[in-house]
Design a protein around this motif. Sequence first.
Motif, PDB file in Angstrom:
ATOM      1  N   GLY A  58       0.794  -1.228   0.000  1.00  0.00           N
ATOM      2  CA  GLY A  58       0.000   0.000   0.000  1.00  0.00           C
ATOM      3  C   GLY A  58       0.824   1.273   0.000  1.00  0.00           C
ATOM      4  N   SER A  59       0.113   2.376   0.160  1.00  0.00           N
ATOM      5  CA  SER A  59       0.746   3.683   0.028  1.00  0.00           C
ATOM      6  C   SER A  59       1.783   3.957   1.120  1.00  0.00           C
ATOM      7  N   ASP A  71      -5.738   2.328   5.973  1.00  0.00           N
ATOM      8  CA  ASP A  71      -5.545   0.919   5.629  1.00  0.00           C
ATOM      9  C   ASP A  71      -4.103   0.642   5.244  1.00  0.00           C
ATOM     10  N   ASP A  73      -2.174  -2.012   3.279  1.00  0.00           N
ATOM     11  CA  ASP A  73      -2.437  -3.145   2.405  1.00  0.00           C
ATOM     12  C   ASP A  73      -1.224  -4.041   2.333  1.00  0.00           C
TER      13      ASP A  73
HETATM   14 MG   LIG Z   1      -4.043   1.632   0.715  1.00  0.00          MG
END
Ligand SMILES: [Mg+2]
Length: 328
Positions: A58-59, A71, A73
């Motif tokens: 994720g980011s 979140d 990920d």
């Molecule tokens: Mg994300």
Amino acid sequence: MALKITHENLADFADRVVNLEPKVAAEKREQVNLLRDRLKSHISANPGFSLVKMLHAGSVAKRTALRTVNDFDVAVYVRRDKAPGDETELVEWMTDRLREAYKGVLDPSQITPGTHCVNVYFKSSGTEVDVVPVLYEGDADDRGYLISKDATDRTEWLLTSVRLHLDFIKDRRDAVPDDWAQVVRLVKWWTREQRLATPGGTFRLKSFMIELLCAHLQDTGRIDCTDYVAALDGVFDYIVRTGLRERIAFNDFYSASALPKDRVDPIEIFDPANPGNNTARKCLDQDRVQIVDAAEAALDAITEASFATTKDQAVKCWQVVLGSKFRG
Ligand SMILES: [Mg+2]
Ligand SMILES: Nc1ncnc2c1ncn2[C@@H]1O[C@H](COP(=O)(O)OP(=O)(O)OP(=O)(O)O)[C@@H](O)[C@H]1O
């Protein structure tokens, strides 16, 4: 007092409001690393275990996270031949496998099945990690089938490679250290403001699409990321000028001839890891129009700000782009 909103003003706003604080980001990455390392040692102690590896996808891993991120990920590669085919069963089964792997480290109640991922919860920090399955058959570039939802909310499996995405993003980040990722985060912030201002909250410019769009603009010399005012202007200008109808694709991992010959969707921003996957496949033409209209309003506001005769006026214009938290 200067009337104009400058690069420094935007950089300051990004630090204060937009960006995930470096300390928090490092903490979260550390927690995900812990999960990954623990799984790694379980795998080496149990040859033949059905989970293969874990990647932070994720980011927060890509350094493009906003302060509002909630979140984390994580992709877990699952041996396709060992996993149940049915989605619900797969998530239940993965929950059991993860409980096995984290036995003695995490309480089973901290690992629970979600809709298409397994949620792992760290009590101490309140961090929630979404563990998404990737069905894997041993591809050297870590390609596998990532679980996703199609436009009608049905489960679909996207052939892609989270590893190649991480490499792809890192290349762009390294090309313009700090600034490329900062422009991505500012565009993500603009998108967030649009979503908040839209009844129903739909604004289908997804984070990954923004990263790919900014990669394309950077690669083709269309934006100068070292000046945030000019870069944002350039991003909006591109969206308005092309109506987002121009196909965006990359030749990092495959050649252009692998792409579909004809247009497949109103917006086309192809996955750098799979020429058959348009990351904008869920955008209808009305979504495209909504994005173009919002970009036009942003572009007008930036232009108006440059002619402002008071700082107050300039700030008001920029609030159209970055929301009411922007104070100049
Ligand atoms: Mg994300
Ligand atoms: N349409 C897609 N096709 C292929 N891979 C995708 C797609 N969407 C997301 N991904 C993968 O999932 C990763 C996470 O992307 P996602 O859009 O969930 O947001 P994010 O980068 O974590 O941003 P946010 O800060 O909004 O959570 C991407 O880096 C990419 O590897």
